[in-house]
Every structure is written in C-alpha cells, then in structure tokens.
Design an enzyme around this catalytic site. Structure first.
Site, PDB file in Angstrom:
ATOM      1  N   ASP A   1      -0.850   5.707  12.346  1.00  0.00           N
ATOM      2  CA  ASP A   1      -0.486   5.242  10.774  1.00  0.00           C
ATOM      3  C   ASP A   1       1.226   5.966  10.693  1.00  0.00           C
ATOM      4  O   ASP A   1       1.044   7.178  10.487  1.00  0.00           O
ATOM      5  CB  ASP A   1      -1.079   5.372   9.750  1.00  0.00           C
ATOM      6  CG  ASP A   1      -0.662   5.021   8.384  1.00  0.00           C
ATOM      7  OD1 ASP A   1       0.483   4.444   8.390  1.00  0.00           O
ATOM      8  OD2 ASP A   1      -1.279   5.080   7.226  1.00  0.00           O
TER       9      ASP A   1
ATOM     10  N   HIS B   1       2.666   4.895   6.050  1.00  0.00           N
ATOM     11  CA  HIS B   1       2.434   5.638   4.911  1.00  0.00           C
ATOM     12  C   HIS B   1       2.552   7.102   5.019  1.00  0.00           C
ATOM     13  O   HIS B   1       3.238   7.533   6.016  1.00  0.00           O
ATOM     14  CB  HIS B   1       0.712   5.552   4.766  1.00  0.00           C
ATOM     15  CG  HIS B   1       0.172   3.920   4.617  1.00  0.00           C
ATOM     16  ND1 HIS B   1      -0.201   3.161   5.523  1.00  0.00           N
ATOM     17  CD2 HIS B   1       0.473   3.189   3.475  1.00  0.00           C
ATOM     18  CE1 HIS B   1      -0.529   2.010   5.187  1.00  0.00           C
ATOM     19  NE2 HIS B   1      -0.033   2.002   3.836  1.00  0.00           N
TER      20      HIS B   1
ATOM     21  N   SER C   1       0.721  -1.293   0.069  1.00  0.00           N
ATOM     22  CA  SER C   1      -0.036  -0.103  -0.041  1.00  0.00           C
ATOM     23  C   SER C   1       1.122   1.235  -0.086  1.00  0.00           C
ATOM     24  O   SER C   1       0.389   2.221  -0.399  1.00  0.00           O
ATOM     25  CB  SER C   1      -0.825  -0.040   1.147  1.00  0.00           C
ATOM     26  OG  SER C   1      -0.397  -0.183   2.266  1.00  0.00           O
TER      27      SER C   1
END
Length: 425
Positions: A388, A391, A139
């Site tokens: 997170d 990312h 991702s």
C-alpha cells in the site's frame, strides 16, 4: 522552532475597554501573520498558484504562504501513537504490524515565512462547537478523518451515530460520529468518483475492472446528505486510473482505457475534470448549503520498481530532499485540473456567499514517500496482498493535513469572534 498557540476566550466579558483592545490587537496579529498563498517549493518548479480568494483575503495572502516550505526534523515525535489512540484501523496501523523504523513520524512541515501552529485539539473542538464536518471522497479522505479522530482523542472521544448501511462492507467506508460535549458531528462519505458510478465489467468488480461514470450526476451517497454540513472536505484521485466509460446526459460520450475501437478515447483528466465540476455545481445548487468547501488536492502514490499490481513498493524511510526525484507529470495534471474547477466554483460561490478554499497538499506529500504503510498495513479487503503506497500510516505525515485544516477554520473563526467582541464592547 517556536510555535505560538492562541487560547480561546472563556466567554466572560469584563467590560473594560483596555482588555478588549488587547484581545483585538492579539487577534489582528494572528490574522495578519497566518494566511496562506497556495504555492509550493521543492525539487522542481512550484505548482502554479490558483487565482482564488475574495478581495479581503487577497490583501492578507501576501503575508504568508503555509504551503511554501519544507519538511524539518521534529524529534518530539507524533501527537499520538498506536497505543494512545485505539481508533487506528489496521489499514493505517503500520507500527502494530511490524514497521521497524520510526523516523517517518518525526518530521513537521515548516513554512518559509511563518509558523504552522501545532494542532490543538481543545481549540479545534471549541471552534467547531455546534457544527458539522464531512469528508467526501475515496479512502484517502477517510484516512484523513481517521487522523483527525486520533488528534481529537487527546481531548474527547466520539460516539458512533447509528446508520443504515446497504451492506456490511459499507460500514468500512461510511462513518458518522458525534462529540456530545461539543455537539460536533463528523462524517465520512465514501464516493471515489464523486459522481454516479457502477460496475461495467462482465466479469464483475475487481481492482482494475471497467466502470461506468455518469459525469453530470453527483453520487447520491454524499449529495443527498451534505446540505446541512458546515465544513466539507472534498477529494478524489487514484480511482481515475482504472478503465472508465464516460456518460453524459445518459449517453456514452467516450472512455478511458476501455480498448473499444468504436468508442471515442478520452483521457482520465477529462473524467476527473467533469467529476469535480459536477461536485462543485451540486454544492452551489443546494438551497440550504451554507458551508465552507475545502478542496484537498491530489495525493500522489509512491510505487517504485513496479506498479501496485506488479510488485511495486515504497520502502523509503526518509522524505525526499531537493533533487531526489521529480514529481511525475500526471500528478501535476491532476492538480491543475481540479484547481481549475475550484477556481470556477470559487467565482460562482462568491456571488451567493459560499466559500471555497484550497488545501494544497500535492507537492508537500510528494516529498513523503516514507509515509505509506507499504507492507505494514492490513487492507480492509483481507484477500488483497499488495503493498500500500497510496494511503498513509497513522501517526504520520497525513496528520499535517489536519494542521492545515485547523489553520483554515481558525482563519474563518477569528473574524466572527472579533465581531462578537466589538458588539459586546
């Protein structure tokens, strides 16, 4: 700081040799002044430079290394915002979900000996006219594609290409779009291990469950689709931290963190090495694959005060500076492992006319602990409530990856353009 942007020719040929000489001179200057070496500098010894490149590029590489530099203030701010680009998904949309600071969007990467040109969406689309590009990996690779979609939205929006997905969740991980005006196809193939994998935990899949990897079999999710793409950006990383069973030739050869006494214990780097080896061998073996392959190197996470599942977070609001924090050794090991496999692939590719390039972002992005969503992004898995620090916010430092991407594809484009000009003279 002064940035030099080139304009693409409009295709008209005046037939006058003086104009042609001026164009060729300008192109020569650009070629000489904008070629990377592939080493970095920051708060600790630079990552070793891989021995990559054909003799043609080795001569030019001595002129400039775009990966050797530092982050400098860029008060002009980002190329886009969450208001001007409607394509930002919630996972990366930090401002939408309340991130209060904005300084993380106001830095640019500045090479020591040259300029990294600003991203030019019109120029990018002209170069890739009639071509196709794929991001293969996890991702974070999709994160880079989302950045590119926003950068290109300044000129054109893409149309979704209908695709049959095996499940509704696959729509979050696989994507294919077309820029009809340019006949340019852009795709993301989600393949977190690059090789064939399956769940192996009797309790089912979770974020830290045991998985089986068939290290000598490429994941068909991308391998069956990739042959006709002109540019392939390949990457992998964070999934190799989980417990893994390793299979080769259909036989269990070892594991990482499986806690089984009767299975040979192997490192995560063994699986990482074999996965990239298989991915590169697959590309080399495809009869009709004529594309340029880019390895985008390992992107580090920045969890502090605990791991991702133990309350770790990444609340910094500025880049690291020299001496702030040393990069963990495992980041170095991941980097060295994948670059070594790229070196082997580059050597084999040269024999059959295939190009392999390095997009060396590992240490550059280690300096940007401020660029992650932390608690200001919504995971695609709505049941997940963790910070997170893997990312990257959009807009944010990941936009730099696409500045590098344009730099490289322009380097490939200019010699062919020069050849066409000489042919038409």
């Amino acid at each position: 700081m002064k940035f030099h942007l080139i304009q693409l020719p409009n295709g008209k040929n005046s037939g006058q040799s003086s104009c042609l000489k001026l164009v060729l001179s300008a192109l020569s200057l650009i070629l000489i002044s904008s070629i990377p070496l592939g080493v970095l500098k920051s708060s600790h010894p630079p990552l070793p430079s891989p021995e990559l490149g054909s003799p043609r590029n080795e001569e030019l590489d001595n002129k400039c290394d775009v990966f050797n530099g530092k982050w400098v203030p860029h008060p002009q701010g980002p190329y886009y915002t969450n208001e001007t680009c409607r394509l930002i998904i919630d996972q990366h949309n930090c401002i939408k979900f309340g991130r209060p600071d904005s300084e993380f969007m106001k830095w640019r990467w500045k090479p020591v000996d040259c300029e990294l040109p600003l991203f030019d969406a019109a120029q990018f689309l002209e170069i890739v006219r009639g071509k196709s590009m794929a991001f293969v990996g996890d991702s974070v690779g999709r994160n880079q594609m989302q950045s590119l979609l926003c950068l290109l939205a300044d000129v054109a929006y893409a149309e979704d290409i209908p695709h049959k997905f095996s499940s509704d969740s696959d729509m979050n991980y696989f994507k294919r779009v077309l820029y009809p005006e340019y006949n340019f196809t852009l795709a993301a193939f989600w393949s977190p291990f690059l090789v064939k994998y399956r769940d192996a935990d009797p309790d089912g899949h979770s974020f830290n469950s045991l998985m089986s990897l068939h290290l000598d079999e490429a994941d068909e999710a991308w391998a069956n689709e990739i042959e006709n793409f002109d540019y392939v950006i390949i990457s992998a990383g964070q999934w190799f931290f989980r417990p893994l069973l390793y299979y080769q030739n259909g036989q269990l050869v070892g594991c990482y963190k499986c806690n089984e006494n009767n299975i040979t214990s192997l490192t995560r780097y063994y699986g990482y090495k074999m996965a990239f080896r298989t991915a590169f061998k697959t590309l080399l073996s495809l009869e009709n694959y004529k594309g340029i392959t880019f390895l985008r190197t390992f992107s580090a996470s920045h969890f502090e005060n605990g791991d991702w599942d133990k309350g770790g977070s990444c609340g910094r609001t500025r880049p690291f500076t020299s001496g702030d924090m040393k990069m963990e050794e495992y980041n170095m090991e991941f980097y060295l492992t994948q670059v070594e496999e790229l070196r082997k692939a580059e050597e084999q590719g040269r024999k059959i006319g295939l190009r392999f390039e390095l997009m060396n972002i590992t240490e550059i992005m280690w300096l940007r602990p401020d660029g992650h969503p932390n608690s200001y992004g919504h995971s695609m898995n709505r049941n997940v409530k963790v910070n997170d620090c893997v990312h990257w916010c959009l807009p944010g430092p990941i936009d730099t990856w696409n500045e590098f991407l344009l730099y490289f594809i322009k380097r490939e484009f200019l010699p062919s353009l020069r050849g066409k000009l000489m042919k038409n003279a």
